[in-house]
Design a protein around this motif. Structure first.
Motif, PDB file in Angstrom:
ATOM      1  N   LYS A   1       0.832  -1.211   0.000  1.00 32.75           N
ATOM      2  CA  LYS A   1       0.000   0.000   0.000  1.00 32.75           C
ATOM      3  C   LYS A   1       0.863   1.257   0.000  1.00 32.75           C
ATOM      4  O   LYS A   1       0.564   2.222  -0.703  1.00 32.75           O
ATOM      5  CB  LYS A   1      -0.928   0.012   1.216  1.00 32.75           C
ATOM      6  CG  LYS A   1      -2.092  -0.922   1.091  1.00 32.75           C
ATOM      7  CD  LYS A   1      -3.000  -0.837   2.299  1.00 32.75           C
ATOM      8  CE  LYS A   1      -4.145  -1.830   2.175  1.00 32.75           C
ATOM      9  NZ  LYS A   1      -5.017  -1.823   3.347  1.00 32.75           N
TER      10      LYS A   1
ATOM     11  N   LYS B   1      -2.372   0.812  11.495  1.00 26.00           N
ATOM     12  CA  LYS B   1      -3.659   0.537  10.849  1.00 26.00           C
ATOM     13  C   LYS B   1      -4.733   1.483  11.377  1.00 26.00           C
ATOM     14  O   LYS B   1      -5.536   2.014  10.602  1.00 26.00           O
ATOM     15  CB  LYS B   1      -4.089  -0.918  11.099  1.00 26.00           C
ATOM     16  CG  LYS B   1      -3.308  -1.940  10.321  1.00 26.00           C
ATOM     17  CD  LYS B   1      -3.821  -3.323  10.673  1.00 26.00           C
ATOM     18  CE  LYS B   1      -3.056  -4.433  10.042  1.00 26.00           C
ATOM     19  NZ  LYS B   1      -3.557  -5.751  10.456  1.00 26.00           N
ATOM     20  N   ALA B   2      -4.763   1.700  12.683  1.00 29.35           N
ATOM     21  CA  ALA B   2      -5.749   2.606  13.288  1.00 29.35           C
ATOM     22  C   ALA B   2      -5.553   4.041  12.775  1.00 29.35           C
ATOM     23  O   ALA B   2      -6.533   4.737  12.498  1.00 29.35           O
ATOM     24  CB  ALA B   2      -5.652   2.554  14.812  1.00 29.35           C
TER      25      ALA B   2
ATOM     26  N   ALA C   1      -4.232   4.862   9.829  1.00 25.94           N
ATOM     27  CA  ALA C   1      -4.622   4.858   8.414  1.00 25.94           C
ATOM     28  C   ALA C   1      -6.137   4.884   8.249  1.00 25.94           C
ATOM     29  O   ALA C   1      -6.654   5.473   7.300  1.00 25.94           O
ATOM     30  CB  ALA C   1      -4.024   3.645   7.707  1.00 25.94           C
ATOM     31  N   GLN C   2      -6.851   4.254   9.177  1.00 25.75           N
ATOM     32  CA  GLN C   2      -8.306   4.185   9.088  1.00 25.75           C
ATOM     33  C   GLN C   2      -8.983   5.371   9.769  1.00 25.75           C
ATOM     34  O   GLN C   2     -10.217   5.439   9.814  1.00 25.75           O
ATOM     35  CB  GLN C   2      -8.804   2.878   9.707  1.00 25.75           C
ATOM     36  CG  GLN C   2      -8.343   1.652   8.933  1.00 25.75           C
ATOM     37  CD  GLN C   2      -8.532   0.349   9.700  1.00 25.75           C
ATOM     38  OE1 GLN C   2      -8.968   0.350  10.839  1.00 25.75           O
ATOM     39  NE2 GLN C   2      -8.197  -0.756   9.058  1.00 25.75           N
ATOM     40  N   GLY C   3      -8.192   6.286  10.318  1.00 21.54           N
ATOM     41  CA  GLY C   3      -8.754   7.456  10.974  1.00 21.54           C
ATOM     42  C   GLY C   3      -9.306   7.182  12.364  1.00 21.54           C
ATOM     43  O   GLY C   3     -10.000   8.013  12.946  1.00 21.54           O
ATOM     44  N   GLN C   4      -8.991   6.015  12.930  1.00 18.00           N
ATOM     45  CA  GLN C   4      -9.471   5.656  14.258  1.00 18.00           C
ATOM     46  C   GLN C   4      -8.542   6.173  15.363  1.00 18.00           C
ATOM     47  O   GLN C   4      -8.907   6.142  16.529  1.00 18.00           O
ATOM     48  CB  GLN C   4      -9.614   4.137  14.374  1.00 18.00           C
ATOM     49  CG  GLN C   4     -10.629   3.559  13.419  1.00 18.00           C
ATOM     50  CD  GLN C   4     -10.573   2.041  13.365  1.00 18.00           C
ATOM     51  OE1 GLN C   4      -9.589   1.429  13.764  1.00 18.00           O
ATOM     52  NE2 GLN C   4     -11.627   1.439  12.844  1.00 18.00           N
TER      53      GLN C   4
ATOM     54  N   LYS D   1      -2.900   7.326   4.753  1.00 17.92           N
ATOM     55  CA  LYS D   1      -4.367   7.286   4.872  1.00 17.92           C
ATOM     56  C   LYS D   1      -4.946   6.254   3.901  1.00 17.92           C
ATOM     57  O   LYS D   1      -4.466   6.080   2.802  1.00 17.92           O
ATOM     58  CB  LYS D   1      -4.974   8.661   4.565  1.00 17.92           C
ATOM     59  CG  LYS D   1      -4.634   9.706   5.598  1.00 17.92           C
ATOM     60  CD  LYS D   1      -5.379   9.502   6.872  1.00 17.92           C
ATOM     61  CE  LYS D   1      -5.076  10.605   7.861  1.00 17.92           C
ATOM     62  NZ  LYS D   1      -5.557  10.363   9.166  1.00 17.92           N
ATOM     63  N   GLY D   2      -6.026   5.627   4.358  1.00 16.96           N
ATOM     64  CA  GLY D   2      -6.730   4.673   3.492  1.00 16.96           C
ATOM     65  C   GLY D   2      -6.151   3.356   3.631  1.00 16.96           C
ATOM     66  O   GLY D   2      -6.213   2.345   3.253  1.00 16.96           O
TER      67      GLY D   2
END
Length: 101
Positions: A10, A65-66, A68-71, A100-101
């Protein structure tokens, strides 16, 4: 595919030939591996090698991951010690949109 391989893929796609970073950035996931983004030259090269970097971001794969997912907010992650930056913080901030994403 392992988490590291998927994330590397990615980031490679996001960085492309010329990310505009102009520096070498390392994502250090501890025992889970590393991703080295060599954006000092064009074309940019993304690998799982270890090496010197202008900026190193130390983070767990789960926290990445959090993010990248905006969490997970990058500034909160930094203040809570979930994300450590060694070197130029300005370069790390330029990296955020690529993750991001």
């Amino acid at each position: 595919m392992s988490d590291l391989a998927a994330i590397t893929q990615k980031i490679t796609a996001a960085v492309g030939e010329n990310s505009g970073l102009g520096k070498i950035v390392k994502l250090d996931f501890g025992d889970d591996g590393k991703i080295l983004i060599n954006a000092a030259n064009v074309p940019n090269v993304v690998s799982n090698e270890d090496g010197p970097a202008d900026t190193t971001v130390v983070v767990s794969i789960d926290n990445l991951k959090a993010l990248a997912q905006g969490q997970l907010d990058p500034m909160m992650a930094f203040m809570q010690g979930k994300l450590k930056i060694i070197g130029d913080m300005g370069i790390a901030q330029k990296l955020v949109p690529l993750l991001k994403g």
